[in-house]
Design a protein around this motif. Structure first.
Motif, PDB file in Angstrom:
ATOM      1  N   LEU A 129      11.096   0.626  -0.629  1.00  0.00           N
ATOM      2  CA  LEU A 129      12.154   1.098  -1.893  1.00  0.00           C
ATOM      3  C   LEU A 129      11.555   1.833  -3.103  1.00  0.00           C
ATOM      4  O   LEU A 129      11.505   2.447  -3.493  1.00  0.00           O
ATOM      5  CB  LEU A 129      13.180   0.048  -2.150  1.00  0.00           C
ATOM      6  N   LEU A 130      10.483   0.891  -3.305  1.00  0.00           N
ATOM      7  CA  LEU A 130       9.837   1.516  -4.515  1.00  0.00           C
ATOM      8  C   LEU A 130       8.434   2.660  -3.837  1.00  0.00           C
ATOM      9  O   LEU A 130       8.596   3.603  -4.829  1.00  0.00           O
ATOM     10  CB  LEU A 130       8.563   0.916  -4.784  1.00  0.00           C
ATOM     11  N   SER A 131       8.180   3.178  -2.809  1.00  0.00           N
ATOM     12  CA  SER A 131       7.655   3.865  -2.246  1.00  0.00           C
ATOM     13  C   SER A 131       8.759   5.675  -2.684  1.00  0.00           C
ATOM     14  O   SER A 131       8.446   7.073  -2.955  1.00  0.00           O
ATOM     15  CB  SER A 131       6.925   4.224  -1.001  1.00  0.00           C
ATOM     16  N   GLY A 241       1.266  10.057  -8.460  1.00  0.00           N
ATOM     17  CA  GLY A 241       2.393   9.636  -7.634  1.00  0.00           C
ATOM     18  C   GLY A 241       2.523   8.987  -5.835  1.00  0.00           C
ATOM     19  O   GLY A 241       3.042   8.952  -5.374  1.00  0.00           O
ATOM     20  N   ILE A 242       1.352  10.568  -5.179  1.00  0.00           N
ATOM     21  CA  ILE A 242       0.904  10.253  -3.691  1.00  0.00           C
ATOM     22  C   ILE A 242       0.447   8.421  -4.085  1.00  0.00           C
ATOM     23  O   ILE A 242       1.597   8.096  -2.609  1.00  0.00           O
ATOM     24  CB  ILE A 242      -0.336  11.030  -3.681  1.00  0.00           C
ATOM     25  N   LEU A 247       1.230   4.197  -1.023  1.00  0.00           N
ATOM     26  CA  LEU A 247       0.850   2.347  -0.619  1.00  0.00           C
ATOM     27  C   LEU A 247       1.640   1.478  -0.683  1.00  0.00           C
ATOM     28  O   LEU A 247       0.921   0.471  -0.481  1.00  0.00           O
ATOM     29  CB  LEU A 247      -0.412   2.605  -1.324  1.00  0.00           C
ATOM     30  N   PRO A 248       3.171   1.296  -1.253  1.00  0.00           N
ATOM     31  CA  PRO A 248       3.568   0.043  -1.623  1.00  0.00           C
ATOM     32  C   PRO A 248       4.032  -0.574  -0.348  1.00  0.00           C
ATOM     33  O   PRO A 248       3.822  -2.146   0.173  1.00  0.00           O
ATOM     34  CB  PRO A 248       4.752   0.057  -2.405  1.00  0.00           C
ATOM     35  N   PRO A 249       4.600  -0.320   1.151  1.00  0.00           N
ATOM     36  CA  PRO A 249       4.081  -0.444   2.011  1.00  0.00           C
ATOM     37  C   PRO A 249       3.613  -1.568   2.466  1.00  0.00           C
ATOM     38  O   PRO A 249       3.745  -2.632   2.517  1.00  0.00           O
ATOM     39  CB  PRO A 249       5.217   0.477   3.556  1.00  0.00           C
TER      40      PRO A 249
END
Length: 385
Positions: A129-131, A241-242, A247-249
């Motif tokens: 969700l954050l990604s 933003g890449i 990375l978040p997951p």
């Protein structure tokens, strides 16, 4: 279908916020806004998100997610079209506030629906969700740049129209999703705030979201003053933003496996010098290099903090716990966004970002002390005490 639609809606919501973010300097010039007025517009979105999350997060945990998701969708549409019609400072403030309500509430119900009845795997789900949220945010300036040739209002008109089409579909899916409801009330918020894991997560969020608010309110002005064009700014923001997209997951899964504290603390320690370096940007490529380093450390800090909260709440109080976490983060962002333009104008970027970097380093030490009050298990999301 739920995951695809929720992630797509989150992308769109944050894309509309990204358009606003990249337009702050343009708003100041177009409407002849003072630094105080610009700070108010930047801050009110965070304040609106904070208030709505604190008031409505217990209702989501009680099973009233249907009403909350519809409030979020309707606020998003109204906020986008508000910028089309705005002709004064207060209409801009109102539109920004509606966008803030939408952003805060949609994340609240989306996380609850994605987690469902099983807390396992929540780190990667919330990380996804954050990604998508960050992907939308960094796409906003490109949407704005692509459509600004048509008119100033065109980007807001397009995002509002698409949200009016996609948002109800997402609201229906979330409304029909099974969630873990439980009997909670506002007194349970105080109980959560006494838990060391929650306190540690809040301190991490204070550091991260203080930078978010400061960055939101000043970076467009900062880079414009350095001579960067709107296109260069959009390119730089996209590259920054890449890491947030990728990375978040992974960060969430790692925090779930090792424990939120074991990820959040070292990430926040490394986050602090990256914040300091923001004050030494000399052009596009230094902005990108520093920003990528900051984005990597922020991704792990953010996901470590969210998993810390889920360790404390379990599935039943997930909305309330993450709502409190984000509400306090939004409060810090609101203060930073409100003060940022004036502090930038008075002291410059080196003092502005340098002082906050030191604050983040101090916060990391306090987080370590709070986590000594609990024994962190080998796997992150297993306890609710």
């Amino acid at each position: 279908m739920l995951f695809v639609t929720v992630y797509a809606t989150q992308f769109l919501l944050t894309a509309s916020l990204g358009v606003i973010f990249a337009y702050l300097a343009d708003l100041q010039d177009r409407y002849d806004l003072t630094n105080l007025e610009l700070g108010t517009i930047a801050a009110v979105g965070f304040i609106a998100g904070l208030v709505s999350q604190l008031l409505l997060s217990p209702l989501v945990d009680r099973g009233h997610h249907r009403a909350v998701v519809w409030v979020s969708v309707l606020s998003a549409v109204a906020g986008a079209f508000g910028f089309v019609l705005a002709d004064s400072t207060w209409s801009l403030v109102t539109s920004r506030a509606l966008a803030g309500v939408s952003f805060g509430l949609f994340g609240l119900v989306a996380r609850k629906a994605l987690i469902g009845h099983d807390i396992s795997g929540s780190g990667s789900k919330v990380g996804g969700l954050l990604s998508f949220g960050v992907a939308g945010f960094v796409s906003g300036p490109f949407i704005g740049a692509a459509l600004s040739g048509v008119s100033f209002e065109a980007p807001f008109l397009v995002t509002g129209t698409v949200m009016a089409l996609l948002g109800p579909f997402a609201a229906i899916l979330i409304s029909n999703s099974p969630i873990a409801g439980t009997a909670v009330d506002y007194s349970d918020l105080l109980i959560l705030l006494r838990r060391p894991r929650v306190q540690a997560a809040i301190l991490v969020h204070v550091g991260v979201w203080g930078l978010v608010g400061m960055f939101d309110a000043t970076v467009d002005r900062y880079l414009t003053d350095l001579g960067l064009s709107s296109t260069e700014f959009a390119i730089g923001l996209l590259i920054l933003g890449i890491p947030f997209m990728l990375l978040p997951p992974h960060a969430g899964a790692l925090a779930e496996r090792l424990g939120g504290g074991r990820v959040a603390v070292p990430a926040l320690v490394l986050f602090a010098p990256a914040v300091v370096l923001y004050g030494w940007v000399g052009g596009l490529w230094t902005f990108i290099a520093i920003g990528v380093a900051e984005a990597i450390t922020e991704s792990y800090s953010e996901m470590g903090a969210q998993v810390l909260v889920l360790e404390a709440t379990g599935v039943e109080q997930a909305a309330m716990g993450t709502g409190v976490l984000e509400a306090i983060g939004l409060a810090m962002a609101a203060v930073a966004a409100f003060a940022g333009p004036s502090l930038y104008g008075q002291f410059g970027p080196r003092w502005l970002f340098g002082v906050w970097g030191v604050v983040c380093l101090v916060l990391s030490g306090i987080v370590m002390l709070r986590l000594k009050a609990v024994k962190i298990p080998p796997k992150g999301i297993t306890l609710s005490h």
